[in-house]
Design a protein around this motif. Structure first.
Motif, PDB file in Angstrom:
ATOM      1  N   TRP A  16      21.074  27.524  43.403  1.00  0.00           N
ATOM      2  CA  TRP A  16      21.839  27.996  44.566  1.00  0.00           C
ATOM      3  C   TRP A  16      23.301  27.593  44.474  1.00  0.00           C
ATOM      4  N   ARG A  17      23.605  26.488  43.764  1.00  0.00           N
ATOM      5  CA  ARG A  17      24.997  26.067  43.655  1.00  0.00           C
ATOM      6  C   ARG A  17      25.828  27.076  42.879  1.00  0.00           C
ATOM      7  N   ARG A  18      25.225  27.673  41.868  1.00  0.00           N
ATOM      8  CA  ARG A  18      25.957  28.693  41.129  1.00  0.00           C
ATOM      9  C   ARG A  18      26.271  29.893  42.008  1.00  0.00           C
ATOM     10  N   ASP A  19      25.330  30.270  42.881  1.00  0.00           N
ATOM     11  CA  ASP A  19      25.588  31.391  43.788  1.00  0.00           C
ATOM     12  C   ASP A  19      26.748  31.088  44.743  1.00  0.00           C
ATOM     13  N   VAL A  20      26.842  29.835  45.241  1.00  0.00           N
ATOM     14  CA  VAL A  20      27.937  29.456  46.143  1.00  0.00           C
ATOM     15  C   VAL A  20      29.277  29.534  45.418  1.00  0.00           C
ATOM     16  N   VAL A  21      29.312  29.042  44.157  1.00  0.00           N
ATOM     17  CA  VAL A  21      30.554  29.089  43.379  1.00  0.00           C
ATOM     18  C   VAL A  21      30.997  30.523  43.145  1.00  0.00           C
ATOM     19  N   GLU A  22      30.047  31.403  42.799  1.00  0.00           N
ATOM     20  CA  GLU A  22      30.397  32.801  42.575  1.00  0.00           C
ATOM     21  C   GLU A  22      30.918  33.460  43.855  1.00  0.00           C
ATOM     22  N   LEU A  23      30.293  33.111  44.998  1.00  0.00           N
ATOM     23  CA  LEU A  23      30.764  33.686  46.270  1.00  0.00           C
ATOM     24  C   LEU A  23      32.173  33.192  46.602  1.00  0.00           C
ATOM     25  N   ALA A  24      32.472  31.903  46.367  1.00  0.00           N
ATOM     26  CA  ALA A  24      33.821  31.384  46.618  1.00  0.00           C
ATOM     27  C   ALA A  24      34.841  32.040  45.713  1.00  0.00           C
ATOM     28  N   ALA A  25      34.486  32.249  44.445  1.00  0.00           N
ATOM     29  CA  ALA A  25      35.395  32.926  43.525  1.00  0.00           C
ATOM     30  C   ALA A  25      35.682  34.347  43.983  1.00  0.00           C
ATOM     31  N   LEU A  26      34.662  35.014  44.508  1.00  0.00           N
ATOM     32  CA  LEU A  26      34.853  36.378  44.981  1.00  0.00           C
ATOM     33  C   LEU A  26      35.850  36.421  46.137  1.00  0.00           C
ATOM     34  N   PHE A  27      35.710  35.493  47.127  1.00  0.00           N
ATOM     35  CA  PHE A  27      36.655  35.464  48.259  1.00  0.00           C
ATOM     36  C   PHE A  27      38.067  35.144  47.784  1.00  0.00           C
ATOM     37  N   THR A  28      38.183  34.233  46.819  1.00  0.00           N
ATOM     38  CA  THR A  28      39.511  33.890  46.293  1.00  0.00           C
ATOM     39  C   THR A  28      40.159  35.097  45.629  1.00  0.00           C
ATOM     40  N   ALA A  29      39.369  35.840  44.843  1.00  0.00           N
ATOM     41  CA  ALA A  29      39.907  37.026  44.183  1.00  0.00           C
ATOM     42  C   ALA A  29      40.358  38.073  45.192  1.00  0.00           C
ATOM     43  N   VAL A  30      39.608  38.218  46.275  1.00  0.00           N
ATOM     44  CA  VAL A  30      39.998  39.192  47.308  1.00  0.00           C
ATOM     45  C   VAL A  30      41.314  38.785  47.959  1.00  0.00           C
ATOM     46  N   ALA A  31      41.449  37.464  48.241  1.00  0.00           N
ATOM     47  CA  ALA A  31      42.689  36.987  48.862  1.00  0.00           C
ATOM     48  C   ALA A  31      43.890  37.192  47.953  1.00  0.00           C
ATOM     49  N   VAL A  32      43.718  36.890  46.640  1.00  0.00           N
ATOM     50  CA  VAL A  32      44.816  37.097  45.687  1.00  0.00           C
ATOM     51  C   VAL A  32      45.166  38.571  45.580  1.00  0.00           C
ATOM     52  N   ALA A  33      44.147  39.432  45.525  1.00  0.00           N
ATOM     53  CA  ALA A  33      44.423  40.865  45.442  1.00  0.00           C
ATOM     54  C   ALA A  33      45.165  41.373  46.672  1.00  0.00           C
ATOM     55  N   ASP A  34      44.822  40.854  47.865  1.00  0.00           N
ATOM     56  CA  ASP A  34      45.514  41.269  49.086  1.00  0.00           C
ATOM     57  C   ASP A  34      46.976  40.843  49.065  1.00  0.00           C
ATOM     58  N   GLY A  35      47.219  39.604  48.565  1.00  0.00           N
ATOM     59  CA  GLY A  35      48.598  39.142  48.483  1.00  0.00           C
ATOM     60  C   GLY A  35      49.419  39.971  47.525  1.00  0.00           C
ATOM     61  N   VAL A  36      48.851  40.299  46.360  1.00  0.00           N
ATOM     62  CA  VAL A  36      49.565  41.132  45.387  1.00  0.00           C
ATOM     63  C   VAL A  36      49.840  42.509  45.963  1.00  0.00           C
ATOM     64  N   ALA A  37      48.870  43.065  46.698  1.00  0.00           N
ATOM     65  CA  ALA A  37      49.067  44.393  47.275  1.00  0.00           C
ATOM     66  C   ALA A  37      50.198  44.392  48.305  1.00  0.00           C
TER      67      ALA A  37
END
Length: 480
Positions: A16-37
């Motif tokens: 389950w820890r790997r799933d949490v890390v992947e979910l956090a990475a996904l939110f971080t990527a979305v935030a970075v993409a929004d800032g770049v946009a």
């Protein structure tokens, strides 16, 4: 152990820890993409930044692919990499194909090989290396020490296309001398101690098994049991020491009842080890004394009466002589092919378990009315029958003959023969009813019928159990 290498029911187990890390990475990527946009959409140099980012991303991806494909930098293939499994399967198939050209899938051949090597370090290793060079697998090895060397006996499994000459040539180049080789079968896969113990058990249960046990112990050989006082005035055999005598290809042992057991194997000399094994088996037989299995079968005749079929030995001598007195002259003449007055002289020899096996047929009152003999005659086996006149034409002869043939099959005999007169149509019919291949030889009124036995004979002779009117007027085999 990492998460991806553990599996349950054939599937990877993800923590389950790997799933949490992947979910956090996904939110971080979305935030970075929004800032770049937001930066590209509202900044004065937005289109230029977008093009430059695309070029940098393409260059980075290309460099990564080039770096990953360099020799020595390719990622390892793990068990969870499903994309690599077809390649592994193809590799295994290719390996199986290569093995099939040797001793793998192609039918292999079993060989028994015996050779003499020098008694010095490295001689056996050189021999094994030579066999391995021809893809020959050593399944078992026995050593027979000699005074100036060692006899090594191998059980080999070789590629099917490898002939005996190539194997013996390789052995000779490796230092082997006096090499002998022959085909083996699945029975030879039993290890030597197990085989010897099995032969000892058979001998302990039945004295008639001694000649058969010696033949299986020593391989293809001719075994003859000579009585101390032969019937008919023949010369007595030359006496042998208590410990026996070994002369190259001839082995002579003192039989428990005072006679001589001669074992001959002209194609291969006996070793002291083989002589010691044979002598131990004979000594075991002597210590146990006369014995036969005491089992018996009660059978109902077609006419309604019951008879008992059992093993017989010299303890039945008086009952067998009484049966002779009740038999007619013609019946005894058909059986013994000589003077009727000499018939009783043969009984002690015929009933001795040392020279074969005897079946007796007795009535409910205990009277013996039929005898069937399976006699060891060197490399051959003889069958002989005698049924009292009043009990002929009731199927007793056919029952005895069928049982004798089944006993011969169990003993590993390749054939049995019967000696009778050409006019004895009953015996001829009994042999034909066995359903086996027959050979006929006629000379001066004497007919020798040989039945060839096979692995499936036990089923074939079952049909010969009850024969009406066959093989019961006297009999067939010549007395010794």
């Amino acid at each position: 152990m990492s998460d991806v290498t553990r599996a349950r029911n054939g599937r990877p187990v993800h923590h389950w820890r790997r799933d949490v890390v992947e979910l956090a990475a996904l939110f971080t990527a979305v935030a970075v993409a929004d800032g770049v946009a937001n930066l590209v959409g509202h900044g004065p140099d937005g289109p230029a930044l977008l093009v430059i980012s695309a070029l940098v991303l393409a260059a980075t991806a290309g460099f990564h692919v080039w770096w990953a494909r360099r020799p020595g930098h390719a990622p390892p293939v793990t068990d969870t990499d499903t994309g690599a499994r077809p390649a592994v399967t193809e590799t295994r198939r290719a390996g199986a194909g290569a093995d099939a050209s040797g001793t793998g899938d192609r039918a292999s051949t079993l060989w028994r090989l015996r050779t003499t090597v020098r008694d010095e370090p490295g001689s056996l290793a050189a021999l094994c290396a030579a066999l391995a060079g021809h893809r020959v697998d050593i399944l078992s090895l026995q050593t027979h020490p000699l005074g100036d060397g060692t006899v090594d006996e191998f059980l080999l499994r070789a590629p099917g296309e490898l002939i005996a000459g190539e194997i013996t040539r390789a052995v000779a180049l490796a230092g082997g001398t006096d090499t002998w080789i022959e085909r083996a079968d699945a029975h030879d896969l039993v290890d030597a101690p197990t085989r010897v113990l099995g032969l000892a058990t058979r001998t302990a249960l039945d004295a008639a098994e001694l000649p058969l046990a010696l033949r299986q112990l020593l391989g293809r050989c001719t075994i003859r049991s000579l009585p101390a006082h032969p019937v008919g005035g023949a010369r007595s055999p030359e006496s042998v020491p208590v410990e026996g005598a070994l002369e190259d290809t001839v082995m002579r042992l003192r039989a428990p009842e005072g006679g001589v057991i001669t074992v001959e194997r002209p194609y291969l000399p006996f070793t002291p080890t083989e002589f010691a094994r044979a002598r131990a088996l004979v000594e075991l037989d002597a210590r146990l004394g006369p014995r036969i299995p005491r089992s018996q079968d009660v059978i109902s005749l077609p006419a309604g009466s019951e008879i008992t079929v059992r093993r017989a030995d010299t303890g039945d001598l008086e009952a067998a002589r009484a049966m002779h007195e009740r038999c007619s002259t013609r019946t005894l003449a058909l059986r013994y092919h000589g003077p009727v007055g000499d018939a009783d002289r043969y009984l002690n020899h015929l009933l001795s378990p040392r020279f074969g096996r005897t079946l007796a047929v007795q009535t409910a009152s205990g009277r013996i009315v039929g005898l069937g003999h399976l006699l060891w005659d060197g490399d051959e086996t003889e069958v002989a029958l005698l049924v009292e006149d009043d009990w002929q034409r009731r199927g007793i002869g056919g029952e005895l003959l069928g049982r004798l043939v089944r006993m011969a099959v169990e003993a590993g005999c390749e054939s049995v023969y019967a000696v009778t007169q050409a006019s004895n149509t009953g015996m001829v019919a009994a042999m034909r009813a066995l359903g086996l291949p027959l050979d006929y030889q006629i000379e001066e009124g004497t007919l020798v019928i040989t039945a060839r036995l096979a692995a499936e004979t036990e089923n074939a002779v079952t049909a010969a159990g009850w024969l009406s009117g066959a093989g019961e007027s006297g009999n067939n085999a010549e007395a010794p």
